[in-house]
Design a protein around this motif. Structure first.
Motif, PDB file in Angstrom:
ATOM      1  N   LYS A   2       0.714  -1.091  -0.074  1.00 34.31           N
ATOM      2  CA  LYS A   2       0.072   0.093   0.032  1.00 34.31           C
ATOM      3  C   LYS A   2       0.827   1.186  -0.113  1.00 34.31           C
ATOM      4  CE  LYS A   2      -3.595  -1.904   2.844  1.00 34.31           C
ATOM      5  NZ  LYS A   2      -4.474  -1.890   4.059  1.00 34.31           N
ATOM      6  N   ASN A   3       0.345   2.382  -0.588  1.00 39.86           N
ATOM      7  CA  ASN A   3       0.988   3.701  -0.587  1.00 39.86           C
ATOM      8  C   ASN A   3       0.776   4.304   1.124  1.00 39.86           C
ATOM      9  OD1 ASN A   3      -1.113   5.344  -0.278  1.00 39.86           O
ATOM     10  ND2 ASN A   3      -1.301   5.383  -2.776  1.00 39.86           N
ATOM     11  N   ILE A   4       1.814   5.122   1.189  1.00 37.95           N
ATOM     12  CA  ILE A   4       1.579   5.800   2.438  1.00 37.95           C
ATOM     13  C   ILE A   4       0.270   6.624   2.778  1.00 37.95           C
ATOM     14  CG2 ILE A   4       2.742   8.254   1.838  1.00 37.95           C
ATOM     15  CD1 ILE A   4       3.611   6.223   5.168  1.00 37.95           C
ATOM     16  N   ASN A   5      -0.448   7.003   1.698  1.00 43.24           N
ATOM     17  CA  ASN A   5      -1.643   7.768   2.053  1.00 43.24           C
ATOM     18  C   ASN A   5      -2.715   6.845   2.371  1.00 43.24           C
ATOM     19  OD1 ASN A   5      -0.409  10.313   1.748  1.00 43.24           O
ATOM     20  ND2 ASN A   5      -1.199  10.343  -0.506  1.00 43.24           N
ATOM     21  N   SER A   6      -2.622   5.567   1.921  1.00 44.77           N
ATOM     22  CA  SER A   6      -3.766   4.506   2.249  1.00 44.77           C
ATOM     23  C   SER A   6      -3.623   3.904   3.448  1.00 44.77           C
ATOM     24  CB  SER A   6      -3.825   3.557   1.186  1.00 44.77           C
ATOM     25  OG  SER A   6      -2.755   2.849   0.933  1.00 44.77           O
ATOM     26  N   ILE A   7      -2.329   3.978   3.813  1.00 42.60           N
ATOM     27  CA  ILE A   7      -1.890   3.332   5.174  1.00 42.60           C
ATOM     28  C   ILE A   7      -2.364   4.349   6.301  1.00 42.60           C
ATOM     29  CG2 ILE A   7       0.011   2.647   6.708  1.00 42.60           C
ATOM     30  CD1 ILE A   7       1.364   1.453   4.183  1.00 42.60           C
ATOM     31  N   LEU A   8      -1.970   5.514   6.128  1.00 44.23           N
ATOM     32  CA  LEU A   8      -2.376   6.694   6.990  1.00 44.23           C
ATOM     33  C   LEU A   8      -3.981   6.687   7.006  1.00 44.23           C
ATOM     34  CD1 LEU A   8      -1.823   9.273   8.688  1.00 44.23           C
ATOM     35  CD2 LEU A   8      -1.794  10.537   6.573  1.00 44.23           C
ATOM     36  N   ALA A   9      -4.620   6.688   5.909  1.00 43.90           N
ATOM     37  CA  ALA A   9      -6.091   6.555   6.166  1.00 43.90           C
ATOM     38  C   ALA A   9      -6.663   5.482   6.897  1.00 43.90           C
ATOM     39  CB  ALA A   9      -6.582   6.602   4.500  1.00 43.90           C
ATOM     40  N   GLN A  10      -6.236   4.374   6.720  1.00 46.42           N
ATOM     41  CA  GLN A  10      -6.583   3.471   7.467  1.00 46.42           C
ATOM     42  C   GLN A  10      -6.241   3.430   8.959  1.00 46.42           C
ATOM     43  OE1 GLN A  10      -4.753  -0.401   6.001  1.00 46.42           O
ATOM     44  NE2 GLN A  10      -5.378  -1.623   7.622  1.00 46.42           N
ATOM     45  N   ASN A  11      -5.002   3.608   9.091  1.00 45.23           N
ATOM     46  CA  ASN A  11      -4.691   3.828  10.496  1.00 45.23           C
ATOM     47  C   ASN A  11      -5.529   4.892  11.328  1.00 45.23           C
ATOM     48  OD1 ASN A  11      -2.705   1.998  10.280  1.00 45.23           O
ATOM     49  ND2 ASN A  11      -0.995   2.923  10.143  1.00 45.23           N
ATOM     50  N   LEU A  12      -5.590   6.175  10.641  1.00 46.48           N
ATOM     51  CA  LEU A  12      -6.167   7.165  11.329  1.00 46.48           C
ATOM     52  C   LEU A  12      -7.610   6.500  11.788  1.00 46.48           C
ATOM     53  CD1 LEU A  12      -6.580  10.068  12.424  1.00 46.48           C
ATOM     54  CD2 LEU A  12      -6.855  10.726  10.141  1.00 46.48           C
ATOM     55  N   GLY A  38     -11.055  14.373   7.486  1.00 42.71           N
ATOM     56  CA  GLY A  38     -12.020  13.489   6.225  1.00 42.71           C
ATOM     57  C   GLY A  38     -11.632  13.186   5.166  1.00 42.71           C
ATOM     58  N   GLN A  39     -10.733  13.961   4.532  1.00 44.57           N
ATOM     59  CA  GLN A  39      -9.958  13.660   3.193  1.00 44.57           C
ATOM     60  C   GLN A  39      -8.929  12.770   3.524  1.00 44.57           C
ATOM     61  OE1 GLN A  39      -8.848  17.719   2.173  1.00 44.57           O
ATOM     62  NE2 GLN A  39     -10.760  18.004   1.122  1.00 44.57           N
ATOM     63  N   ILE A  40      -8.223  12.935   4.782  1.00 44.44           N
ATOM     64  CA  ILE A  40      -6.998  12.101   5.161  1.00 44.44           C
ATOM     65  C   ILE A  40      -7.627  10.562   5.284  1.00 44.44           C
ATOM     66  CG2 ILE A  40      -5.386  11.499   6.779  1.00 44.44           C
ATOM     67  CD1 ILE A  40      -5.104  14.475   7.158  1.00 44.44           C
ATOM     68  N   GLU A  41      -8.607  10.468   5.960  1.00 46.32           N
ATOM     69  CA  GLU A  41      -9.433   9.091   6.088  1.00 46.32           C
ATOM     70  C   GLU A  41      -9.772   8.368   4.789  1.00 46.32           C
ATOM     71  OE1 GLU A  41     -12.222   8.557   9.055  1.00 46.32           O
ATOM     72  OE2 GLU A  41     -11.121   8.957  10.827  1.00 46.32           O
ATOM     73  N   ARG A  42     -10.134   9.101   3.849  1.00 50.17           N
ATOM     74  CA  ARG A  42     -10.691   8.475   2.605  1.00 50.17           C
ATOM     75  C   ARG A  42      -9.557   8.501   1.642  1.00 50.17           C
ATOM     76  NH1 ARG A  42     -14.541  12.503   3.851  1.00 50.17           N
ATOM     77  NH2 ARG A  42     -13.738  14.024   2.209  1.00 50.17           N
ATOM     78  N   GLY A  43      -8.475   8.895   1.892  1.00 48.17           N
ATOM     79  CA  GLY A  43      -7.175   8.668   1.071  1.00 48.17           C
ATOM     80  C   GLY A  43      -7.092   9.742   0.037  1.00 48.17           C
TER      81      GLY A  43
END
Length: 184
Positions: A2-12, A38-43
């Motif tokens: 996974k890319n870092i943004n999708s990992i961050l989204a999932q973890n947050l 919200g944008q971060i959580e949705r990637g």
């Protein structure tokens, strides 16, 4: 991977839901707007390092807890994953299926012993116990000055904080499992 943004989204999202926090509450705690969270959580956002730090500090978690892919709840160990340990000139083979990891108080091994082979072990940390189950053959286990014969299908538990040994006195190979449990 996974890319870092999708990992961050999932973890947050996971941290927020585990703590039963609304986006409004995380915004209040971190100083990051509800819209951005919200944008971060949705990637949908590529937040700066400073933004991720603010979120981590607001949630009182480490920065890396937000950006590292979480460990799976399930682990499959294949033969390629195991570094075989050899003793007694290769006649004793120990397969560390689940070696010691910080936070876990046990480790699991499978051991094969050829005919007339043996393995002597130094005492482990005080309070350590071993749990042995014999799947093939029979093994003599020496704990201190006592000896125990453990046959196929039988198990033994003993305190391993004293000298101990495994001996194959028989005419066939032995296969056994070993769980070492650390009390501290």
């Amino acid at each position: 991977m996974k890319n870092i943004n999708s990992i961050l989204a999932q973890n947050l999202k996971q941290f927020r839901e585990q703590r039963k926090l609304s986006l409004d509450k995380v915004a209040e705690m971190s100083g990051i707007s509800k819209t951005m969270l919200g944008q971060i959580e949705r990637g949908e956002s590529n937040p700066s390092i400073a933004t991720v730090w603010k979120i981590a500090n607001g949630l009182k978690i480490s920065f890396t807890a937000l950006i590292h892919e979480p460990k799976s709840d399930t682990t499959v160990v294949t033969g390629d994953d195991i570094q075989v340990l050899m003793e007694d000139e290769g006649r004793v083979r120990i397969y560390p299926h689940f070696p010691f990891e910080e936070g876990r108080r046990f480790e699991m091994y499978m051991m094969e012993m050829d005919v007339e082979s043996s393995l002597s072990a130094e005492p482990h940390i005080e309070g350590t116990e071993e749990f042995i189950t014999v799947f093939e053959g029979r093994v003599t286990i020496r704990v201190g000055t006592e000896e125990y014969m453990v046959n196929q299908g039988e198990s033994i538990r003993f305190r391993a904080d004293r000298p101990h040994a495994y001996i194959n006195p028989g005419s066939s190979a032995i296969k056994l499992s070993m769980v070492i449990h650390y009390s501290k």
